[in-house]
Design a protein around this motif. Structure first.
Motif, PDB file in Angstrom:
ATOM      1  N   TYR A  17       0.975  -1.167   0.002  1.00 35.68           N
ATOM      2  CA  TYR A  17       0.087   0.033  -0.110  1.00 35.68           C
ATOM      3  C   TYR A  17       0.748   1.274   0.174  1.00 35.68           C
ATOM      4  CZ  TYR A  17      -4.081  -2.868   1.041  1.00 35.68           C
ATOM      5  OH  TYR A  17      -4.837  -3.697   0.890  1.00 35.68           O
ATOM      6  N   PRO A  18       0.453   2.300  -0.631  1.00 31.74           N
ATOM      7  CA  PRO A  18       1.298   3.425  -0.817  1.00 31.74           C
ATOM      8  C   PRO A  18       1.218   4.280   0.734  1.00 31.74           C
ATOM      9  CG  PRO A  18      -0.477   3.319  -2.548  1.00 31.74           C
ATOM     10  CD  PRO A  18      -0.629   2.314  -1.590  1.00 31.74           C
ATOM     11  N   ALA A  19       2.113   5.038   0.928  1.00 28.94           N
ATOM     12  CA  ALA A  19       2.326   5.711   2.060  1.00 28.94           C
ATOM     13  C   ALA A  19       1.024   6.644   2.661  1.00 28.94           C
ATOM     14  CB  ALA A  19       3.684   6.420   2.339  1.00 28.94           C
ATOM     15  N   THR A  20       0.702   7.472   1.542  1.00 28.05           N
ATOM     16  CA  THR A  20      -0.102   8.454   1.838  1.00 28.05           C
ATOM     17  C   THR A  20      -1.452   8.277   0.876  1.00 28.05           C
ATOM     18  OG1 THR A  20       0.353   9.931   0.150  1.00 28.05           O
ATOM     19  CG2 THR A  20       1.394  10.272   1.950  1.00 28.05           C
ATOM     20  N   LEU A  21      -2.608   8.817   1.422  1.00 29.45           N
ATOM     21  CA  LEU A  21      -3.869   8.532   0.586  1.00 29.45           C
ATOM     22  C   LEU A  21      -3.720   8.965  -0.775  1.00 29.45           C
ATOM     23  CD1 LEU A  21      -6.595   7.190   0.897  1.00 29.45           C
ATOM     24  CD2 LEU A  21      -7.556   9.496   1.998  1.00 29.45           C
ATOM     25  N   LEU A  22      -2.949  10.146  -0.999  1.00 32.76           N
ATOM     26  CA  LEU A  22      -2.781  11.012  -2.505  1.00 32.76           C
ATOM     27  C   LEU A  22      -2.047   9.873  -3.070  1.00 32.76           C
ATOM     28  CD1 LEU A  22      -2.427  13.533  -3.995  1.00 32.76           C
ATOM     29  CD2 LEU A  22      -0.628  14.166  -2.867  1.00 32.76           C
ATOM     30  N   ASP A  23      -0.916   9.329  -2.799  1.00 35.32           N
ATOM     31  CA  ASP A  23      -0.320   8.432  -3.624  1.00 35.32           C
ATOM     32  C   ASP A  23      -1.313   7.115  -4.169  1.00 35.32           C
ATOM     33  OD1 ASP A  23       2.045   9.861  -3.343  1.00 35.32           O
ATOM     34  OD2 ASP A  23       2.766   8.480  -1.534  1.00 35.32           O
ATOM     35  N   TYR A  24      -2.152   6.713  -3.190  1.00 35.86           N
ATOM     36  CA  TYR A  24      -3.117   5.811  -3.422  1.00 35.86           C
ATOM     37  C   TYR A  24      -3.922   5.967  -4.411  1.00 35.86           C
ATOM     38  CZ  TYR A  24      -7.016   2.287  -3.247  1.00 35.86           C
ATOM     39  OH  TYR A  24      -7.971   1.493  -3.093  1.00 35.86           O
ATOM     40  N   LEU A  25      -4.417   7.270  -4.470  1.00 36.36           N
ATOM     41  CA  LEU A  25      -5.736   7.638  -5.435  1.00 36.36           C
ATOM     42  C   LEU A  25      -4.654   7.933  -6.825  1.00 36.36           C
ATOM     43  CD1 LEU A  25      -7.678  10.346  -3.650  1.00 36.36           C
ATOM     44  CD2 LEU A  25      -8.431   8.242  -4.434  1.00 36.36           C
ATOM     45  N   HIS A  26      -3.578   8.641  -6.889  1.00 31.97           N
ATOM     46  CA  HIS A  26      -2.791   8.807  -8.058  1.00 31.97           C
ATOM     47  C   HIS A  26      -2.188   7.499  -8.735  1.00 31.97           C
ATOM     48  CE1 HIS A  26       0.425  10.212 -10.324  1.00 31.97           C
ATOM     49  NE2 HIS A  26      -0.215  11.221 -10.901  1.00 31.97           N
ATOM     50  N   LYS A  27      -1.811   6.492  -8.020  1.00 34.66           N
ATOM     51  CA  LYS A  27      -1.339   5.354  -8.450  1.00 34.66           C
ATOM     52  C   LYS A  27      -2.188   4.201  -8.875  1.00 34.66           C
ATOM     53  CE  LYS A  27       3.263   6.163  -6.488  1.00 34.66           C
ATOM     54  NZ  LYS A  27       4.308   5.605  -5.195  1.00 34.66           N
ATOM     55  N   HIS A  28      -3.499   3.951  -8.089  1.00 37.79           N
ATOM     56  CA  HIS A  28      -4.161   2.880  -8.005  1.00 37.79           C
ATOM     57  C   HIS A  28      -5.532   3.119  -8.451  1.00 37.79           C
ATOM     58  CE1 HIS A  28      -1.072   0.500  -6.597  1.00 37.79           C
ATOM     59  NE2 HIS A  28      -0.742   1.370  -5.728  1.00 37.79           N
ATOM     60  N   VAL A  29      -6.189   4.590  -8.358  1.00 39.83           N
ATOM     61  CA  VAL A  29      -7.549   4.703  -8.664  1.00 39.83           C
ATOM     62  C   VAL A  29      -7.425   5.288  -9.867  1.00 39.83           C
ATOM     63  CG1 VAL A  29      -9.540   5.910  -7.788  1.00 39.83           C
ATOM     64  CG2 VAL A  29      -8.209   4.844  -6.181  1.00 39.83           C
ATOM     65  N   LYS A  30      -6.639   6.357  -9.970  1.00 41.36           N
ATOM     66  CA  LYS A  30      -6.582   7.104 -11.257  1.00 41.36           C
ATOM     67  C   LYS A  30      -7.748   7.796 -11.697  1.00 41.36           C
ATOM     68  CE  LYS A  30      -2.759   4.246 -12.689  1.00 41.36           C
ATOM     69  NZ  LYS A  30      -2.079   3.585 -13.773  1.00 41.36           N
ATOM     70  N   PRO A  31      -8.275   8.681 -10.933  1.00 43.92           N
ATOM     71  CA  PRO A  31      -9.652   9.473 -11.447  1.00 43.92           C
ATOM     72  C   PRO A  31      -9.443  10.215 -12.536  1.00 43.92           C
ATOM     73  CG  PRO A  31      -8.422  10.507  -9.438  1.00 43.92           C
ATOM     74  CD  PRO A  31      -7.692   9.357  -9.558  1.00 43.92           C
ATOM     75  N   PHE A  32     -10.648  10.441 -13.330  1.00 45.82           N
ATOM     76  CA  PHE A  32     -10.649  11.147 -14.557  1.00 45.82           C
ATOM     77  C   PHE A  32     -10.834  12.602 -14.302  1.00 45.82           C
ATOM     78  CE2 PHE A  32     -13.242  13.158 -17.856  1.00 45.82           C
ATOM     79  CZ  PHE A  32     -12.355  12.533 -19.186  1.00 45.82           C
ATOM     80  N   SER A  33     -10.161  13.576 -14.949  1.00 47.33           N
ATOM     81  CA  SER A  33     -10.046  14.848 -14.725  1.00 47.33           C
ATOM     82  C   SER A  33     -11.150  15.619 -15.817  1.00 47.33           C
ATOM     83  CB  SER A  33      -8.638  15.502 -14.892  1.00 47.33           C
ATOM     84  OG  SER A  33      -8.693  16.819 -14.975  1.00 47.33           O
ATOM     85  N   ARG A  34     -12.021  16.403 -15.242  1.00 50.92           N
ATOM     86  CA  ARG A  34     -12.800  17.002 -16.254  1.00 50.92           C
ATOM     87  C   ARG A  34     -11.936  18.453 -16.873  1.00 50.92           C
ATOM     88  NH1 ARG A  34     -18.706  18.238 -14.365  1.00 50.92           N
ATOM     89  NH2 ARG A  34     -19.035  18.357 -16.443  1.00 50.92           N
ATOM     90  N   GLU A  35     -11.006  18.780 -15.970  1.00 54.97           N
ATOM     91  CA  GLU A  35     -10.266  19.928 -16.196  1.00 54.97           C
ATOM     92  C   GLU A  35      -9.283  19.830 -17.578  1.00 54.97           C
ATOM     93  OE1 GLU A  35      -7.180  21.614 -13.334  1.00 54.97           O
ATOM     94  OE2 GLU A  35      -9.066  22.157 -12.304  1.00 54.97           O
ATOM     95  N   ARG A  36      -8.563  18.256 -17.311  1.00 48.02           N
ATOM     96  CA  ARG A  36      -7.434  18.027 -18.350  1.00 48.02           C
ATOM     97  C   ARG A  36      -8.296  17.111 -19.370  1.00 48.02           C
ATOM     98  NH1 ARG A  36      -2.979  15.116 -15.962  1.00 48.02           N
ATOM     99  NH2 ARG A  36      -1.788  15.666 -17.619  1.00 48.02           N
ATOM    100  N   HIS A  37      -9.369  16.574 -19.175  1.00 52.48           N
ATOM    101  CA  HIS A  37      -9.971  15.617 -20.083  1.00 52.48           C
ATOM    102  C   HIS A  37      -9.137  14.370 -20.106  1.00 52.48           C
ATOM    103  CE1 HIS A  37     -13.092  18.528 -21.197  1.00 52.48           C
ATOM    104  NE2 HIS A  37     -12.167  19.357 -21.514  1.00 52.48           N
ATOM    105  N   GLY A  38      -8.707  13.815 -19.081  1.00 49.03           N
ATOM    106  CA  GLY A  38      -7.883  12.788 -19.158  1.00 49.03           C
ATOM    107  C   GLY A  38      -7.652  12.281 -17.391  1.00 49.03           C
ATOM    108  N   GLU A  39      -6.716  11.485 -17.245  1.00 49.02           N
ATOM    109  CA  GLU A  39      -6.275  11.170 -15.802  1.00 49.02           C
ATOM    110  C   GLU A  39      -5.857  12.434 -15.241  1.00 49.02           C
ATOM    111  OE1 GLU A  39      -2.845   8.636 -14.137  1.00 49.02           O
ATOM    112  OE2 GLU A  39      -3.821   7.671 -15.681  1.00 49.02           O
ATOM    113  N   ALA A  40      -6.343  12.523 -14.048  1.00 46.92           N
ATOM    114  CA  ALA A  40      -6.288  13.791 -13.137  1.00 46.92           C
ATOM    115  C   ALA A  40      -4.459  13.664 -12.994  1.00 46.92           C
ATOM    116  CB  ALA A  40      -6.819  13.763 -11.998  1.00 46.92           C
ATOM    117  N   SER A  41      -3.789  14.770 -12.717  1.00 50.27           N
ATOM    118  CA  SER A  41      -2.514  14.601 -12.343  1.00 50.27           C
ATOM    119  C   SER A  41      -2.431  14.740 -10.784  1.00 50.27           C
ATOM    120  CB  SER A  41      -2.011  16.345 -12.771  1.00 50.27           C
ATOM    121  OG  SER A  41      -2.447  17.394 -12.222  1.00 50.27           O
ATOM    122  N   ARG A  42      -1.332  14.626 -10.432  1.00 49.08           N
ATOM    123  CA  ARG A  42      -1.059  14.369  -8.797  1.00 49.08           C
ATOM    124  C   ARG A  42      -1.611  15.902  -8.180  1.00 49.08           C
ATOM    125  NH1 ARG A  42       1.823  11.437  -5.117  1.00 49.08           N
ATOM    126  NH2 ARG A  42       2.891  12.686  -3.530  1.00 49.08           N
TER     127      ARG A  42
END
Length: 87
Positions: A17-42
């Protein structure tokens, strides 16, 4: 798995498991960004934390939160929006 005449060696790939919740979301969940029209940046995900758009077990959390992953009951993105995302 490798075999020889007398021994069998099994190597398991472990997932840490990643150390922080931010790392978990960025590496494993990879939410979609409406701002960038693709994967959300860190940095975008970090901004979501700062704006209170991420709740863990019903409570607002900081981006550097180090949760006990066994105790997670719910992870909610954008709780005040029309379309709430449960992870």
């Amino acid at each position: 798995m490798s075999t020889s005449s007398d021994t069998v060696t099994v190597t398991w790939q472990t997932w840490e498991y990643p150390a922080t919740l931010l790392d978990y979301l960025h590496k494993h969940v990879k939410p979609f960004s409406r701002e960038r029209h693709g994967e959300a940046s860190r940095s975008e995900i970090r901004r979501w934390f700062d704006q209170g758009a991420v709740q863990l077990n019903g409570e607002r959390v900081a981006h550097d939160c180090e949760p006990d992953y066994g105790e997670i009951k719910s992870l909610i993105l954008f709780p005040k929006g029309n379309r709430v995302t449960l992870v």
